[in-house]
Write an enzyme that holds these catalytic residues in place. Structure first.
Site, PDB file in Angstrom:
ATOM      1  N   LYS A 153       0.830  -1.109  -0.087  1.00  0.00           N
ATOM      2  CA  LYS A 153       0.056  -0.022   0.174  1.00  0.00           C
ATOM      3  C   LYS A 153       0.731   1.355   0.011  1.00  0.00           C
ATOM      4  O   LYS A 153       1.963   1.299   0.240  1.00  0.00           O
ATOM      5  CB  LYS A 153      -1.162  -0.149   1.251  1.00  0.00           C
ATOM      6  CG  LYS A 153      -1.994  -1.127   1.156  1.00  0.00           C
ATOM      7  CD  LYS A 153      -2.812  -0.877   0.177  1.00  0.00           C
ATOM      8  CE  LYS A 153      -4.186  -1.847   0.150  1.00  0.00           C
ATOM      9  NZ  LYS A 153      -4.217  -2.996  -0.814  1.00  0.00           N
TER      10      LYS A 153
HETATM   11  C1  LIG Z   1      -9.800  -1.215  -1.470  1.00  0.00           C
HETATM   12  C2  LIG Z   1      -9.298  -2.359  -0.488  1.00  0.00           C
HETATM   13  N1  LIG Z   1     -10.262  -2.414   0.752  1.00  0.00           N
HETATM   14  C3  LIG Z   1      -9.750  -3.261   1.670  1.00  0.00           C
HETATM   15  C4  LIG Z   1      -8.414  -3.932   1.699  1.00  0.00           C
HETATM   16  C5  LIG Z   1      -8.138  -4.973   2.540  1.00  0.00           C
HETATM   17  O1  LIG Z   1      -7.041  -4.458   3.417  1.00  0.00           O
HETATM   18  P1  LIG Z   1      -5.937  -5.718   4.010  1.00  0.00           P
HETATM   19  O2  LIG Z   1      -5.406  -6.302   2.984  1.00  0.00           O
HETATM   20  O3  LIG Z   1      -5.142  -4.943   4.864  1.00  0.00           O
HETATM   21  O4  LIG Z   1      -7.039  -6.394   4.908  1.00  0.00           O
HETATM   22  C6  LIG Z   1      -7.727  -3.674   0.590  1.00  0.00           C
HETATM   23  C7  LIG Z   1      -6.388  -4.771   0.384  1.00  0.00           C
HETATM   24  O5  LIG Z   1      -5.892  -4.871  -0.756  1.00  0.00           O
HETATM   25  C8  LIG Z   1      -8.077  -2.978  -0.486  1.00  0.00           C
HETATM   26  O6  LIG Z   1      -7.321  -2.735  -1.681  1.00  0.00           O
END
Ligand SMILES: Cc1ncc(COP(=O)(O)O)c(C=O)c1O
Length: 335
Positions: A153
């Site tokens: 990210k």
């Molecule tokens: C738009 C979006 N929301 C939520 C998430 C979920 O995040 P995490 O992987 O930290 O659980 C992601 C992860 O790729 C994402 O791109």
């Protein structure tokens, strides 16, 4: 776990985004799930989610005992289509707005519609940390903003991590309990549907350091995306031709008539392309038992046509140039 490193990072992130509270968590999914839980919606509430946003919001809505309603998106910017949303104004209790690929949805219009219809708003900023619209950071328009610190990210840690920002004291208090077994005091559970969800201290210290250079690395991402966009004269369509402050270029996604051909073309030149996201939520095998309330043709078309170019702030100029050269060739053969 916990301790100074975590609270220091939370304070610094709160200052950075301009929110009263930041609560760190174990992941971006946890942030969505705990954020939805904190809203205290009636059971089986309808929650609007964009149909093309990778399924994260839909999964969170289902995990919290609610029902996702898949919203179609605009062909111009790939974000939620407010005309479509308006058809459901009376039926939905909340909306998860995903600022897809790092580019913010039009929050003033969404907030005006949500306020008018008494709809709670969660902004999923997993891809958009640092994006600014009308001098306000992504995550600070709605009731709750959620972030992911997954290593790839824009603010990536050394493992999983996430956070919620909010100006609402009641939500902050609830989230603080929801992330620690629902405890009001130690061993004293006052909040239902709680869990444990923690950012670890080493990760927090790394994130705190990286936060200092987030604006620079977002700027580099914007620069790369701008170069890519200007290298294509045809054969692909992007959300924007010019990349503004409301876009932190988490991904460089365009739509083209024949993505497989484009992926093979770039692959033959040594540039690997991927796709975000090839399957709309409404067509996911694990979600289609839910049925659809209204067809989402634009989302279906975009998911068939999306192609992602490589984008990371640490790409060298040579690597970016190579992508640009192949982009020019692709446009030449698709003029
Ligand atoms: C738009 C979006 N929301 C939520 C998430 C979920 O995040 P995490 O992987 O930290 O659980 C992601 C992860 O790729 C994402 O791109």
């Amino acid at each position: 776990m916990g301790g100074n490193a975590v609270s220091k990072f939370e304070e610094n992130l709160a200052t950075y985004v301009g929110a009263n509270h930041v609560l760190s968590l174990a992941s971006g999914m946890d942030a969505l799930i705990i954020g939805l839980t904190a809203l205290n919606l009636p059971p089986m509430s309808n929650v609007l989610v964009a149909d093309n946003a990778g399924g994260y919001a839909s999964l969170a809505v289902l995990s919290t005992g609610h029902r996702p309603i898949f919203c179609d998106v605009n062909p111009s910017d790939f974000e939620m289509d407010l005309d479509f949303a308006t058809d459901f104004s009376d039926e939905i209790q909340a909306v998860v707005v995903t600022h897809l690929y790092g580019r913010m949805a039009d929050m003033n219009s969404i907030m005006a519609w949500a306020k008018k219809n008494d709809i709670k708003v969660i902004e999923d900023c997993a891809q958009s940390i640092g994006a600014i619209q009308d001098q306000k950071q992504a995550g600070t328009f709605g009731d709750i903003g959620t972030f992911s610190f997954y290593p790839t990210k824009n603010l990536g840690g050394v493992g999983d991590g996430g956070a919620i920002c909010t100006d609402n004291d009641l939500y902050a208090e609830r989230i603080n309990k929801l992330r620690q077994y629902g405890w009001k005091h130690r061993y004293n559970i006052s909040e239902k549907f709680a869990r444990n969800s923690r950012l670890d201290s080493i990760n927090a210290a790394v994130l705190d350091e990286k936060l200092k250079t987030l604006n620079q690395s977002n700027m580099r991402r914007r620069e790369i995306l701008t170069q890519y966009i200007s290298s294509f004269s045809s054969g692909i369509f992007f959300q924007d031709r010019s990349v503004a402050l409301d876009n932190v270029a988490h991904l460089a996604v365009g739509v083209c008539e024949n993505p497989t051909e484009m992926i093979n073309f770039f692959g033959a030149e040594g540039v690997e392309l991927t796709r975000h996201y090839p399957i709309p939520d409404s067509l996911q095998e694990g979600l289609n038992y839910l049925g659809v309330d209204k067809a989402t043709p634009t989302s279906h078309r975009l998911c068939k046509q999306v192609v992602s170019l490589p984008i990371y702030p640490w790409l060298t100029d040579e690597q970016v140039n190579l992508v640009c050269i192949v982009a020019q060739k692709w446009s030449g053969s698709n003029a």
